[in-house]
Scaffold this motif. Structure first.
Motif, PDB file in Angstrom:
ATOM      1  N   VAL A   1       0.781  -1.318  -0.042  1.00 59.06           N
ATOM      2  CA  VAL A   1      -0.027  -0.032  -0.053  1.00 59.06           C
ATOM      3  C   VAL A   1       0.915   1.268   0.184  1.00 59.06           C
ATOM      4  CG1 VAL A   1      -1.531   1.316   1.444  1.00 59.06           C
ATOM      5  CG2 VAL A   1      -1.931  -0.952   1.124  1.00 59.06           C
ATOM      6  N   PHE A   2       1.946   1.238   0.841  1.00 57.39           N
ATOM      7  CA  PHE A   2       2.649   2.367   0.802  1.00 57.39           C
ATOM      8  C   PHE A   2       3.403   2.740  -0.389  1.00 57.39           C
ATOM      9  CE2 PHE A   2       6.864   4.478   2.556  1.00 57.39           C
ATOM     10  CZ  PHE A   2       6.285   5.533   2.717  1.00 57.39           C
ATOM     11  N   THR A   3       4.066   1.635  -1.094  1.00 61.18           N
ATOM     12  CA  THR A   3       4.776   1.756  -2.042  1.00 61.18           C
ATOM     13  C   THR A   3       3.888   2.299  -3.320  1.00 61.18           C
ATOM     14  OG1 THR A   3       5.194  -0.438  -2.791  1.00 61.18           O
ATOM     15  CG2 THR A   3       6.778   0.417  -1.450  1.00 61.18           C
ATOM     16  N   ALA A   4       2.715   1.602  -3.363  1.00 62.49           N
ATOM     17  CA  ALA A   4       1.730   2.113  -4.489  1.00 62.49           C
ATOM     18  C   ALA A   4       1.202   3.584  -4.229  1.00 62.49           C
ATOM     19  CB  ALA A   4       0.530   1.177  -4.561  1.00 62.49           C
TER      20      ALA A   4
ATOM     21  N   THR B   1      15.184  -6.711  -2.407  1.00 62.47           N
ATOM     22  CA  THR B   1      14.525  -7.872  -2.202  1.00 62.47           C
ATOM     23  C   THR B   1      15.489  -8.901  -1.673  1.00 62.47           C
ATOM     24  OG1 THR B   1      12.576  -7.388  -3.180  1.00 62.47           O
ATOM     25  CG2 THR B   1      12.767  -9.604  -2.694  1.00 62.47           C
ATOM     26  N   PRO B   2      16.660  -9.336  -2.495  1.00 64.94           N
ATOM     27  CA  PRO B   2      17.527 -10.473  -2.134  1.00 64.94           C
ATOM     28  C   PRO B   2      18.145 -10.259  -0.982  1.00 64.94           C
ATOM     29  CG  PRO B   2      17.602  -9.887  -4.377  1.00 64.94           C
ATOM     30  CD  PRO B   2      16.876  -8.959  -3.822  1.00 64.94           C
TER      31      PRO B   2
ATOM     32  N   LEU C   1      14.302  -3.351   6.510  1.00 67.54           N
ATOM     33  CA  LEU C   1      13.028  -2.760   6.323  1.00 67.54           C
ATOM     34  C   LEU C   1      12.985  -1.269   6.467  1.00 67.54           C
ATOM     35  CD1 LEU C   1      11.196  -5.402   8.816  1.00 67.54           C
ATOM     36  CD2 LEU C   1      10.896  -5.354   6.448  1.00 67.54           C
ATOM     37  N   THR C   2      13.642  -0.712   7.491  1.00 64.24           N
ATOM     38  CA  THR C   2      13.819   0.667   7.405  1.00 64.24           C
ATOM     39  C   THR C   2      14.416   1.111   6.312  1.00 64.24           C
ATOM     40  OG1 THR C   2      14.411   0.406  10.083  1.00 64.24           O
ATOM     41  CG2 THR C   2      14.998   2.595   8.779  1.00 64.24           C
ATOM     42  N   TYR C   3      15.281   0.427   5.328  1.00 65.85           N
ATOM     43  CA  TYR C   3      15.834   0.957   4.305  1.00 65.85           C
ATOM     44  C   TYR C   3      14.795   1.372   3.048  1.00 65.85           C
ATOM     45  CZ  TYR C   3      18.693   1.085   0.205  1.00 65.85           C
ATOM     46  OH  TYR C   3      19.307   1.158  -0.977  1.00 65.85           O
ATOM     47  N   LEU C   4      14.142   0.473   3.084  1.00 68.04           N
ATOM     48  CA  LEU C   4      12.979   0.585   2.070  1.00 68.04           C
ATOM     49  C   LEU C   4      11.804   1.624   2.213  1.00 68.04           C
ATOM     50  CD1 LEU C   4      12.416  -0.409  -0.885  1.00 68.04           C
ATOM     51  CD2 LEU C   4      10.844  -2.090   0.084  1.00 68.04           C
TER      52      LEU C   4
ATOM     53  N   ALA D   1      12.255   4.219   4.432  1.00 72.69           N
ATOM     54  CA  ALA D   1      12.593   5.457   4.463  1.00 72.69           C
ATOM     55  C   ALA D   1      13.005   6.102   2.852  1.00 72.69           C
ATOM     56  CB  ALA D   1      14.228   5.517   5.340  1.00 72.69           C
ATOM     57  N   HIS D   2      13.124   5.053   1.987  1.00 72.52           N
ATOM     58  CA  HIS D   2      13.608   5.615   0.500  1.00 72.52           C
ATOM     59  C   HIS D   2      12.398   5.974  -0.023  1.00 72.52           C
ATOM     60  CE1 HIS D   2      17.653   3.882   0.630  1.00 72.52           C
ATOM     61  NE2 HIS D   2      17.973   4.653  -0.513  1.00 72.52           N
ATOM     62  N   PHE D   3      11.309   5.429   0.119  1.00 71.79           N
ATOM     63  CA  PHE D   3      10.117   5.813  -0.448  1.00 71.79           C
ATOM     64  C   PHE D   3       9.367   6.868   0.295  1.00 71.79           C
ATOM     65  CE2 PHE D   3      10.513   2.195  -2.960  1.00 71.79           C
ATOM     66  CZ  PHE D   3       9.740   2.120  -4.092  1.00 71.79           C
ATOM     67  N   GLY D   4       9.687   6.913   1.716  1.00 75.53           N
ATOM     68  CA  GLY D   4       9.299   8.045   2.488  1.00 75.53           C
ATOM     69  C   GLY D   4       9.856   9.407   2.168  1.00 75.53           C
ATOM     70  N   ALA D   5      11.163   9.243   1.660  1.00 76.88           N
ATOM     71  CA  ALA D   5      11.971  10.292   1.141  1.00 76.88           C
ATOM     72  C   ALA D   5      11.223  10.771  -0.236  1.00 76.88           C
ATOM     73  CB  ALA D   5      13.460  10.120   0.876  1.00 76.88           C
ATOM     74  N   ILE D   6      10.874   9.769  -1.068  1.00 74.27           N
ATOM     75  CA  ILE D   6      10.271  10.244  -2.390  1.00 74.27           C
ATOM     76  C   ILE D   6       9.012  11.189  -2.206  1.00 74.27           C
ATOM     77  CG2 ILE D   6       9.121   9.424  -4.328  1.00 74.27           C
ATOM     78  CD1 ILE D   6      11.034   6.896  -4.454  1.00 74.27           C
ATOM     79  N   LEU D   7       8.272  10.799  -1.025  1.00 72.30           N
ATOM     80  CA  LEU D   7       6.968  11.205  -0.654  1.00 72.30           C
ATOM     81  C   LEU D   7       7.426  12.474  -0.351  1.00 72.30           C
ATOM     82  CD1 LEU D   7       3.806  10.523  -0.939  1.00 72.30           C
ATOM     83  CD2 LEU D   7       4.444   9.690   1.615  1.00 72.30           C
ATOM     84  N   VAL D   8       8.173  12.744   0.700  1.00 71.53           N
ATOM     85  CA  VAL D   8       8.565  14.053   1.199  1.00 71.53           C
ATOM     86  C   VAL D   8       9.033  14.883   0.049  1.00 71.53           C
ATOM     87  CG1 VAL D   8      10.288  15.487   2.605  1.00 71.53           C
ATOM     88  CG2 VAL D   8       9.026  13.145   3.535  1.00 71.53           C
TER      89      VAL D   8
END
Length: 317
Positions: A36-39, A189-190, A291-294, A296-303
């Motif tokens: 949901v978050f990444t979408a 993912t890997p 988990l934090t990594y992903l 945070a990256h998408f959160g940064a895109i949002l910001v």
């Protein structure tokens, strides 16, 4: 499916005696939250605008599609879920939901999610959602997971499609930026799942799942984690120089990738005696950090998208 014994907590459960919480658990809500978050980020990062009602409806149907995938995965994997300590309490292997109920639930939600997304947005987004469900259930769960140690590498595509679906909801198509968000999740993912496999090797071994730790050992898995983390960094940092990024995203990506790479090196250097002695603490730290990594990256895109009107997006470089 396997007739492996249930654990003591599930032996007394009446088959099919399921409640709302059991059906909700079939949706894999923690995985759904990432979808949901990444979408959502993909939707907001796309050019143009979407009516709030349409956007909320689209996210709801994408979430339903993700949940449907989870239910169908639990239906198919019930035999190995019974064997693994991490999954034996799930609704199907514990007996609270029958395999038939899980299958019917998953298929109903799949059809509903795809049809409703097509009606709410467009056929490109709906087609991507349908392919995502198919890829996760058939390509990954039914084939890759049980047949090759590259299961996570190839299967990672299933979890990488949601931001592309969100982007397609807004634009009706695919663009380099949506492919870049796909690549970010795909490359992440890997190392994320192999970090988990390092301290859950016994579960995968007992279930007969050819995870890399089982087929090639922990030493090779540590090296693979390091290689993929190195390859991931330029993808993540490079997004800062597209319409997705800007100074805020760049700073976030640099810090996160330095930390992630540092932890990958630390995991790679560890020998098995040391790792086993401390309960695989370093490997668990790598998994938690991933988990934090992903997010945070998408959160940064949002910001970064929120700051773009202020001249702090890509145009502010």
């Amino acid at each position: 499916m396997s007739d492996a014994s249930f654990d003591s907590t599930s032996a007394a459960v009446t088959p099919g005696d399921a409640g709302f919480s059991d059906y909700f658990a079939l949706l894999k809500p923690r995985v759904m939250s990432l979808v949901v978050f990444t979408a959502f980020v993909g939707l907001l990062a796309a050019p143009g605008s979407v009516h709030p009602v349409v956007g909320l409806a689209a996210i709801l149907f994408i979430a339903l599609g993700a949940g449907a995938s989870g239910a169908l995965n639990m239906w198919w994997d019930a035999d190995i879920d019974r064997v693994m300590k991490r999954t034996r309490g799930r609704p199907v292997p514990s007996g609270r939901v029958t395999p038939g109920e899980a299958f019917g639930f998953g298929m109903t939600l799949s059809v509903m999610a795809v049809v409703m997304l097509a009606l709410a947005s467009n056929f490109v987004a709906a087609g991507l959602l349908a392919f995502t469900i198919f890829f996760y259930v058939v390509i990954y769960s039914m084939f890759l997971k049980r047949s090759t140690p590259q299961n996570i590498v190839i299967g990672g595509a299933a979890g990488a499609f949601p931001p592309m679906i969100g982007w397609a909801v807004a634009t009706g198509g695919v663009a380099p930026e949506s492919l870049l968000m796909f690549a970010l999740i795909f490359m992440w993912t890997p190392p994320h799942f192999w970090a988990l496999a390092l301290f859950m090797k016994g579960d995968y071994e007992s279930a007969g799942v050819p995870m890399l730790t089982v087929t090639h050992g922990r030493r090779a898995t540590r090296a693979h984690i390091l290689v993929y983390t190195i390859l991931l960094a330029p993808v993540a940092v490079g997004a800062a120089f597209t319409s997705l990024g800007g100074p805020v995203y760049l700073a976030t990506a640099i810090v996160l990738n330095v930390l992630f790479l540092r932890q990958a090196v630390a995991v790679w250097r560890r020998d098995e005696a040391t790792a086993a002695a401390d309960g695989y603490r370093g490997e668990k730290k790598m998994f938690g950090l991933s988990l934090t990594y992903l997010f945070a990256h998408f959160g940064a895109i949002l910001v970064q998208q929120a700051l773009a009107p202020l001249g702090l997006g890509l145009g502010g470089w």
